[in-house]
Design a protein around this motif. Sequence first.
Motif, PDB file in Angstrom:
ATOM      1  N   TYR A  93     -17.665   8.961 -60.974  1.00 52.39           N
ATOM      2  CA  TYR A  93     -18.701   9.899 -61.288  1.00 52.39           C
ATOM      3  C   TYR A  93     -18.685  11.024 -60.252  1.00 52.39           C
TER       4      TYR A  93
ATOM      5  N   THR B  80     -28.247   6.526 -51.136  1.00 47.49           N
ATOM      6  CA  THR B  80     -29.391   6.501 -51.908  1.00 47.49           C
ATOM      7  C   THR B  80     -30.609   7.772 -51.415  1.00 47.49           C
TER       8      THR B  80
ATOM      9  N   ASP C 290     -24.279  13.923 -63.693  1.00 45.37           N
ATOM     10  CA  ASP C 290     -25.531  13.060 -63.855  1.00 45.37           C
ATOM     11  C   ASP C 290     -25.809  12.641 -62.406  1.00 45.37           C
ATOM     12  N   SER C 291     -26.778  13.241 -61.631  1.00 51.71           N
ATOM     13  CA  SER C 291     -26.984  12.887 -60.158  1.00 51.71           C
ATOM     14  C   SER C 291     -27.566  11.436 -60.364  1.00 51.71           C
ATOM     15  N   ASN C 292     -27.984  10.762 -61.116  1.00 52.55           N
ATOM     16  CA  ASN C 292     -28.228   9.326 -60.933  1.00 52.55           C
ATOM     17  C   ASN C 292     -26.927   8.583 -60.730  1.00 52.55           C
ATOM     18  N   ARG C 293     -25.575   9.042 -61.163  1.00 51.88           N
ATOM     19  CA  ARG C 293     -24.543   8.234 -61.245  1.00 51.88           C
ATOM     20  C   ARG C 293     -23.501   8.761 -60.202  1.00 51.88           C
ATOM     21  N   ASP C 294     -23.929  10.018 -59.612  1.00 49.84           N
ATOM     22  CA  ASP C 294     -22.907  10.552 -58.640  1.00 49.84           C
ATOM     23  C   ASP C 294     -22.298   9.735 -57.445  1.00 49.84           C
TER      24      ASP C 294
ATOM     25  N   HIS D 142     -23.359  13.323 -68.726  1.00 52.38           N
ATOM     26  CA  HIS D 142     -24.754  13.524 -68.354  1.00 52.38           C
ATOM     27  C   HIS D 142     -25.512  12.174 -68.093  1.00 52.38           C
ATOM     28  N   SER D 143     -24.880  11.117 -68.697  1.00 49.39           N
ATOM     29  CA  SER D 143     -25.523   9.822 -68.800  1.00 49.39           C
ATOM     30  C   SER D 143     -24.588   8.644 -68.860  1.00 49.39           C
ATOM     31  N   LYS D 144     -25.035   7.442 -68.255  1.00 49.85           N
ATOM     32  CA  LYS D 144     -24.037   6.336 -68.642  1.00 49.85           C
ATOM     33  C   LYS D 144     -24.046   5.785 -69.939  1.00 49.85           C
TER      34      LYS D 144
END
Length: 379
Positions: free
Chosen positions: A144, A326, A161-165, A189-191
């Motif tokens: 990602y 993180t 997607d900053s959560n998966r970057d 934009h999402s998993k």
Amino acid sequence: MSKDMPLNSLGFAKRPEDTRVVVAMSGGVDSSVVAAELAQQGYDVVGVTLQLYDHGAALAKKGACCAGRDIHDARRVAETMGFPHYVLDYENIFQEAVIDEFADAYLGGATPVPCIRCNERVKFKDLLETAKDLDADCMATGHYIQRKMGPNGPELHSAADSNRDQSYFLFSTTPEQLSFLRFPLGHLHSKAETRALAAKHGLPVADKPDSQDICFVPNGNYASVIEKLRPGAADPGEIVDMDGNILGEHRGVIHYTIGQRRGLGIGGMADPLYVVKLDPDHRRVIVGPKEALATRTIPVREINWLGDEPFTSRKEWHVSVKVRSTRPPRAAIIRPISATEAEVELIVPEEGVSPGQACVFYSNDDSRIFGGGWIWKGR
């Protein structure tokens, strides 16, 4: 092909069926979706999975990358989508380039990030060369992160997607590698979008859990792996305060990391204590108050620079940096010492900055990554 032909989705002026792409397949849902999407679009897809270590012991482990279960899953995806799939034995390369350094880093009091070394020394080096040997036009992965064309060539950008970057783990990608690599999932934009694509293609891995641990470390117990590789690594020693007073005994320096608070076994103190330094030469774990963890100046080496101007062309670079995967990027000033060394000054001091971790450079204005380097000693 005519030079007037429009670029295909991978950036080549030819038909997809005339474009060979090697897909690095871990057996997980991300790389499987990349392979399936490209195959459906008509590309000449070749799937390659790396066997990185003796996977016999890892078969029962959930979430292990590149173990026997994953090789089987990658092969099933290739059969489902109808493209060739190869398994390459990279055990010796992986042992020398990643596992040995991982063990030695812990013995030296550092906290390594083996996934970065694997990308740098195995996947984006040896596997990339193998892809070229197969006459591939490019190599695609399930990372990602985004590759965007800028005025001076390909640029590395954070995932949508900053959560998966995964930019923290890919900072050492060189401009030459970036010209050959493609990251088809970086814009999602999402998993959930990725899993929906897997379901659309009927892939057997659509609901497969994400891997959580380092692939060669069963159940996250890295200390047992290090003890097996380096007998005597877990010899006990003293826990001392910043003045050298003995507070207790530890069970091996490899069990501790900078910033750790839990599991020290030295209760009864008036204020909480944290690991502020590791001294493997004297088998000592040094603890102190939380404020002792604050670090403003970070020495960084082995820098990979992805900016448009030479790294040493300026005395200072005003950027944002990440010192842990993180954490969000924080404002900083980079002062180059040479083309591969620098001193990074954090505008606001950070806690738990640890040797062996990466310091990754980000643009203040957009999602671009300017590279990064390795933190090699605290101040």
